[in-house]
Design an enzyme around this catalytic site. Structure first.
Site, mmCIF file in Angstrom:
data_model
loop_
_atom_site.group_PDB
_atom_site.id
_atom_site.type_symbol
_atom_site.label_atom_id
_atom_site.label_comp_id
_atom_site.label_asym_id
_atom_site.label_seq_id
_atom_site.Cartn_x
_atom_site.Cartn_y
_atom_site.Cartn_z
ATOM 1 N N GLY A 441 132.147 45.277 34.935
ATOM 2 C CA GLY A 441 132.042 46.626 34.384
ATOM 3 C C GLY A 441 132.617 47.695 35.272
ATOM 4 C CD GLU A 493 129.805 50.138 34.709
ATOM 5 O OE1 GLU A 493 128.995 50.580 35.542
ATOM 6 O OE2 GLU A 493 129.763 48.968 34.269
ATOM 7 C CG ASP A 498 122.632 53.784 39.912
ATOM 8 O OD1 ASP A 498 123.000 52.866 40.657
ATOM 9 O OD2 ASP A 498 121.608 53.712 39.215
ATOM 10 C CB CYS A 525 121.387 55.146 48.954
ATOM 11 S SG CYS A 525 121.300 54.986 50.736
ATOM 12 C CD1 TRP A 570 116.041 47.966 39.827
ATOM 13 C CD2 TRP A 570 118.206 48.122 39.330
ATOM 14 N NE1 TRP A 570 116.617 46.764 40.142
ATOM 15 C CE2 TRP A 570 117.953 46.828 39.851
ATOM 16 C CE3 TRP A 570 119.509 48.442 38.951
ATOM 17 C CZ2 TRP A 570 118.951 45.865 39.981
ATOM 18 C CZ3 TRP A 570 120.502 47.487 39.094
ATOM 19 C CH2 TRP A 570 120.222 46.211 39.606
ATOM 20 C CG HIS A 651 125.944 41.287 35.205
ATOM 21 N ND1 HIS A 651 126.536 40.284 35.941
ATOM 22 C CD2 HIS A 651 125.567 42.228 36.101
ATOM 23 C CE1 HIS A 651 126.517 40.619 37.222
ATOM 24 N NE2 HIS A 651 125.926 41.791 37.340
ATOM 25 C CG HIS A 704 127.200 42.205 47.585
ATOM 26 N ND1 HIS A 704 126.859 41.110 46.835
ATOM 27 C CD2 HIS A 704 126.518 43.240 47.058
ATOM 28 C CE1 HIS A 704 126.001 41.471 45.910
ATOM 29 N NE2 HIS A 704 125.778 42.753 46.024
HETATM 30 C C1 LIG Z 1 124.025 46.614 41.156
HETATM 31 N N1 LIG Z 1 123.036 47.142 41.997
HETATM 32 C C2 LIG Z 1 122.321 48.287 41.710
HETATM 33 C C3 LIG Z 1 120.952 48.323 42.012
HETATM 34 N N2 LIG Z 1 120.212 49.394 41.709
HETATM 35 C C4 LIG Z 1 120.789 50.440 41.106
HETATM 36 N N3 LIG Z 1 120.057 51.500 40.776
HETATM 37 N N4 LIG Z 1 122.107 50.466 40.822
HETATM 38 C C5 LIG Z 1 122.891 49.410 41.107
HETATM 39 O O1 LIG Z 1 124.087 49.467 40.838
HETATM 40 N N5 LIG Z 1 120.383 47.279 42.598
HETATM 41 C C6 LIG Z 1 121.072 46.051 42.861
HETATM 42 C C7 LIG Z 1 122.529 46.190 42.961
HETATM 43 C C8 LIG Z 1 123.084 46.547 44.327
HETATM 44 N N6 LIG Z 1 122.927 47.889 44.690
HETATM 45 C C9 LIG Z 1 123.833 48.880 44.769
HETATM 46 C C10 LIG Z 1 123.230 50.060 44.976
HETATM 47 C C11 LIG Z 1 123.986 51.180 45.174
HETATM 48 C C12 LIG Z 1 125.341 51.115 45.161
HETATM 49 C C13 LIG Z 1 126.135 52.304 45.438
HETATM 50 O O2 LIG Z 1 127.335 52.266 45.408
HETATM 51 N N7 LIG Z 1 125.516 53.437 45.754
HETATM 52 C C14 LIG Z 1 126.231 54.613 46.114
HETATM 53 C C15 LIG Z 1 125.648 55.849 45.444
HETATM 54 C C16 LIG Z 1 125.923 55.849 43.998
HETATM 55 C C17 LIG Z 1 125.784 57.231 43.425
HETATM 56 O O3 LIG Z 1 124.762 57.570 42.886
HETATM 57 N N8 LIG Z 1 126.769 58.069 43.606
HETATM 58 C C18 LIG Z 1 126.765 59.427 43.147
HETATM 59 C C19 LIG Z 1 126.681 60.401 44.302
HETATM 60 C C20 LIG Z 1 127.766 60.145 45.260
HETATM 61 C C21 LIG Z 1 127.698 60.989 46.524
HETATM 62 O O4 LIG Z 1 127.316 60.511 47.559
HETATM 63 N N9 LIG Z 1 128.142 62.235 46.445
HETATM 64 C C22 LIG Z 1 128.329 63.010 47.618
HETATM 65 C C23 LIG Z 1 129.373 64.060 47.335
HETATM 66 C C24 LIG Z 1 130.699 63.430 46.966
HETATM 67 C C25 LIG Z 1 131.454 62.951 48.153
HETATM 68 O O5 LIG Z 1 131.923 63.790 48.936
HETATM 69 O O6 LIG Z 1 131.621 61.725 48.300
HETATM 70 C C26 LIG Z 1 127.016 63.690 47.983
HETATM 71 O O7 LIG Z 1 126.132 63.809 47.114
HETATM 72 O O8 LIG Z 1 126.861 64.050 49.153
HETATM 73 C C27 LIG Z 1 128.041 59.658 42.360
HETATM 74 O O9 LIG Z 1 128.888 58.773 42.327
HETATM 75 O O10 LIG Z 1 128.148 60.711 41.747
HETATM 76 C C28 LIG Z 1 126.184 54.793 47.602
HETATM 77 O O11 LIG Z 1 127.118 55.462 48.070
HETATM 78 O O12 LIG Z 1 125.270 54.331 48.277
HETATM 79 C C29 LIG Z 1 125.971 49.929 44.939
HETATM 80 C C30 LIG Z 1 125.208 48.787 44.733
HETATM 81 N N1 LIG Z 2 128.002 46.920 34.937
HETATM 82 C C1 LIG Z 2 127.477 47.069 36.263
HETATM 83 C C2 LIG Z 2 126.579 45.937 36.603
HETATM 84 C C3 LIG Z 2 126.051 45.951 37.963
HETATM 85 S S1 LIG Z 2 124.696 44.901 38.183
HETATM 86 C C4 LIG Z 2 128.610 47.138 37.250
HETATM 87 O O1 LIG Z 2 129.635 46.550 36.965
HETATM 88 O O2 LIG Z 2 128.485 47.766 38.290
HETATM 89 ZN ZN LIG Z 3 125.425 42.968 38.974
#
Ligand SMILES: CN1c2c(nc(N)[nH]c2=O)NC[C@@H]1CNc1ccc(C(=O)N[C@@H](CCC(=O)N[C@@H](CCC(=O)N[C@@H](CCC(=O)O)C(=O)O)C(=O)O)C(=O)O)cc1
Ligand SMILES: N[C@@H](CCS)C(=O)O
Ligand SMILES: [Zn+2]
Length: 766
Positions: A441, A493, A498, A525, A570, A651, A704
């Site tokens: 996705g 996406e 998220d 996060c 979540w 998935h 990962h």
């Molecule tokens: C698939 N997984 C997920 C889990 N849980 C979820 N709730 N979502 C998931 O996808 N659990 C199991 C697995 C593995 N886990 C993850 C978890 C998190 C991430 C990931 O990539 N997290 C990002 C944050 C994602 C997000 O919300 N992004 C926002 C905000 C982005 C940001 O930081 N903005 C900045 C400003 C912009 C900049 O200058 O970059 C800010 O606010 O300061 C968005 O995209 O808008 C992470 O970075 O940790 C992946 C797998």
């Molecule tokens: N459609 C989501 C699933 C993550 S578990 C992705 O591709 O990130």
């Molecule tokens: Zn997955």
């Protein structure tokens, strides 16, 4: 005096400072020294928060750059040879185990990472060898961090993962057959040495976590506790507080005699308040109860009245000196502080408590039971008002939602026809080759995407400008997939922050934060949305983007939704209504979205349920079956509104499906994609044994890690899979979504993946 205690504090910092520092270090934008300095700053800040709040027992060694189990792997020199032989600097070796390393001639994938019990946190699995040895690292982290706090004038209680849990949560390395628990006698002397060093450094008490005590345990694991805790409670070592959490320990009471030497036992009285009486009855004559009454897993304010009653009832039996007021678990699973939330509706903000606030809660409860309620009267009155406000709020009584739930019929859960008819209809409709390729996705969430979304959120660009930007991203992702020659495309996406938060922000009954980050794994996060009331869908959530993507390609486009259980698990769920009710509300909202997607011309729809497994009650039995029954029903309700010719995918990014295979099968999804690249392909045998008839895409590579798998490696993986699955059943896809990856490695990995599928197609037709 009743002491207050915290089992662990979130590591990321008020503004995800640790994430930013780690990622800058990985990108060669921050030096090792700067990263180490930043980590120290965070630790000191977090200890100070707890000290200022008046917490009596403050944890240390709860900090980890990546993961605390990974810390222990390095602490005990249980580093597999493929990492140690690379002769990396200790910090880089540590990160190599966490996230893989492909640089300067070193090419190692990461160790396996799995869910921490039933939470959305992931730990790195200790990965053990047949000839495994353990030695204490030369500069043990728990001692170093204890001394660091001491130097700052704060005496802490170091936290260690206990030896039985460390081994039981581990596994034999690929190609090895060691039973982890058989290594216990080799590991215990290292713990003894570490405890001695902690004592020498001045640690009077150490928290030793044995969370596996809430699970069903094999007898040999239970038997391990006796020799271990005899050795660890020998004279001259610090006193031990043995901590359990996320469940009850009553079913493991036969282990308690082995724990008589520990000075205190911590139990989770938020999850299982009913265990209090039985646990108190099992304590030795001088043992202390650490009462976990402040929820480490959710964001609701603690009900002070209830918590104080619980603690008082323990005090009546044990006396004030034998009770500690504590968080139920580490606060790792809660966001840093509510103070940062400027946009939250005042009504709901008054119901919440994040880590910084929870730290104060334990001190208020401890003071109330030590000095009497009058000593904290104001806090108790304010808390009672918040409880009353939540209990009587209109948000929790939406008549339309309740009426719709009352009208759900068994037939609403079933597709029109059984799988063979659906398969025939889908073949005609979608015309896919054998070994079809797809992705899960998401495609890379680039810096540019995040910047644009940030600008949109701040009002610096208009909705139209943002939409145009997203369309451009979708178009690019579609073109790239066409060039790669994937078979079933996705829109990538890009519009989603998220996969859960995005839906939470579009559903009524949810609140969401601006800074409520919680560590998921490593530097990653999430900002879980909060279910504050009855849930409904005011408008379509994903149709615009998927419809647009479908309109610009001739290839089938897969619509992408997050399933009801994952949305629920979540999020921070309500604790005043059963989760099955919340899941059904979510299912009805998603069902409407599925039907709308089909009407918009999207005929492959994936409903992600990666959290289905982590929701499983930790112990086998009736509770588990009850959960699976309503969880499966919710998924089916969300999916069943479409025609036979529309293909439903689901998935799961984990491979441990043996213990609830029947539920996976009962989902009746046409295609399942599952994580498999880091586990033994023979796990797939269950699909063969159970004659699973539908289609499956076990991930062929790990997403990962930035590491690019070679075509040969992927083909070997496919060949292993074909030992258990029929060629007609097999889809070729990565383990999970690609949002955390860079484009360069994504294109290279997918090129190898598509070429592997093509090679198999040729072999198959030859
Ligand atoms: C698939 N997984 C997920 C889990 N849980 C979820 N709730 N979502 C998931 O996808 N659990 C199991 C697995 C593995 N886990 C993850 C978890 C998190 C991430 C990931 O990539 N997290 C990002 C944050 C994602 C997000 O919300 N992004 C926002 C905000 C982005 C940001 O930081 N903005 C900045 C400003 C912009 C900049 O200058 O970059 C800010 O606010 O300061 C968005 O995209 O808008 C992470 O970075 O940790 C992946 C797998
Ligand atoms: N459609 C989501 C699933 C993550 S578990 C992705 O591709 O990130
Ligand atoms: Zn997955």
């Amino acid at each position: 005096m009743v002491q207050s205690s915290v089992l662990g504090f979130p590591r990321m910092g008020a503004n995800r400072d640790l994430k930013k520092a780690n990622e800058a270090y990985w990108a060669d934008k921050l030096s090792r020294d700067e990263l180490v300095k930043e980590a120290k700053r965070l630790r000191l800040a977090h200890w100070q928060i707890q000290k200022d709040a008046g917490v009596d027992v403050i944890p240390s060694n709860d900090f980890a750059f990546y993961d605390h189990l990974l810390d222990h792997i390095q602490l005990f020199n249980a580093v597999p040879e493929r990492y140690s032989s690379a002769k990396l600097d200790a910090l880089d070796e540590y990160f190599a185990m966490g996230r893989g390393h492909q640089k300067d001639g070193v090419d190692v994938p990461s160790l396996e990472m799995v869910k921490w019990f039933d939470s959305n946190y992931h730990y790195v699995k200790p990965t053990l060898q047949d000839n495994q040895t353990f030695t204490l690292s030369s500069d043990p982290k728990p001692v170093r961090e204890f001394l660091e706090a001491k130097e700052a004038g704060i005496i802490t209680r170091p936290v260690l993962v206990g030896p039985v849990s460390f081994l039981h949560l581990g596994k034999a390395d690929r190609g090895q057959s060691v039973d982890p628990i058989s290594l216990i006698s080799k590991l215990v002397p290292v713990y003894v040495e570490l405890l001695k060093k902690l004592k020498e450094a001045g640690a009077e008490t150490v928290q030793i976590d044995e969370p596996i005590l809430v699970q069903d345990l094999p007898q040999k694991v239970k038997d391990a506790f006796k020799p271990v805790y005899e050795a660890l409670t020998a004279s001259g070592l610090p006193k031990l507080v043995l901590a359990t959490y996320f469940g009850d320990v009553v079913h493991n009471f036969d282990v308690f005699p082995a724990l008589q030497g520990v000075s205190a036992i911590h139990v989770d009285l938020v999850r299982n308040p009913e265990q209090l009486e039985a646990v108190v009855g099992k304590l030795g004559p001088n043992q202390i109860l650490s009462a976990g009454v402040v929820d480490g897993r959710n964001i609701w304010k603690t009900n002070f009245k209830r918590a104080i009653e619980t603690v008082e009832s323990a005090i009546q039996k044990l006396g004030k000196d034998r009770v500690i007021v504590a968080t139920s678990s580490s606060l790792l699973h809660t966001p840093h502080s509510l103070e940062a939330e400027k946009k939250l509706d005042a009504e709901v903000k008054d119901w919440f408590s994040f880590a910084v606030q929870k730290v104060s809660e334990v001190t208020v409860i401890a003071k109330a039971v030590t000095e009497g309620p009058a000593s904290v009267r104001e806090a108790l009155e304010a808390n009672a008002k918040s409880m009353e406000s939540r209990a009587t709020s209109k948000r929790t009584n939406n008549k339309d939602v309740k009426d719709r739930q009352a009208g759900v019929k068994p037939a609403d859960l079933e597709r029109q026809s059984p799988f063979p008819q659906r398969l025939a209809a889908q073949k005609t409709h979608l015309k896919l080759p054998i070994f079809p390729t797809t992705t899960i996705g998401s495609f890379p969430q680039t810096k540019e995407i995040r910047i644009q979304r940030n600008k949109f959120t701040k009002g610096e660009i208009t909705a139209e400008e943002y939409e145009r930007f997203i369309e451009k991203e979708i178009e690019e992702v579609v073109r790239i997939q066409e060039e790669l020659d994937l078979d079933v495309l996705v829109h990538g996406e890009p519009e989603r922050n998220d996969m859960v938060q995005y839906f939470g922000e579009r559903l009524d009954g949810y609140s969401f934060t601006t800074n409520g980050w919680v560590q998921s794994y490593g530097s990653r996060c999430v900002r879980p949305p909060i279910v504050v009331g009855d849930i409904s869908r005011p408008a379509a959530m994903t149709v615009k983007e998927s419809k647009y993507a479908a309109s610009i390609s001739k290839k089938p486009m897969k619509g992408m939704l997050t399933g009801p259980i994952t949305c629920l698990r979540w999020s921070f769920p309500r604790d005043d209504v059963h989760q099955s009710v919340q899941a059904q509300q979510l299912a009805l909202a998603i069902r409407d979205e599925v039907v709308d997607l089909e009407a918009a011309g999207v005929f492959v729809i994936q409903i992600d349920e990666p959290a289905l497994r982590e929701g499983l009650p930790l112990r086998a039995g009736e509770e588990r079956e009850k959960y699976l029954s309503w969880a499966v029903d919710s998924f089916k309700l969300s999916a069943a509104g479409v025609q036979d010719s529309t293909q439903i995918h689901s998935h799961f990014c984990y491979s441990e499906f043996q213990d609830f295979f029947h539920a996976i099968a009962a989902l009746d999804a046409d295609v399942l994609s599952i994580e498999n690249s880091k586990s033994d392909a023979k796990l797939l045998k269950v699909f063969e044994d159970k004659e699973y008839p539908r289609h499956i895409g076990p991930g062929v590579y790990d997403i990962h890690s930035p590491r690019v798998p070679s075509q040969q490696e992927i083909e070997e993986r496919i060949s292993e899979m074909l030992q258990w699955l029929k060629p007609e059943q097999l889809w070729i896809n990565p383990d999970c979504g690609l949002k955390t990856r860079q484009w360069k490695e994504t294109k290279a990995a997918l090129t190898n993946m598509v070429n592997s599928a093509k090679s198999y197609r040729q072999k198959h037709s030859a």
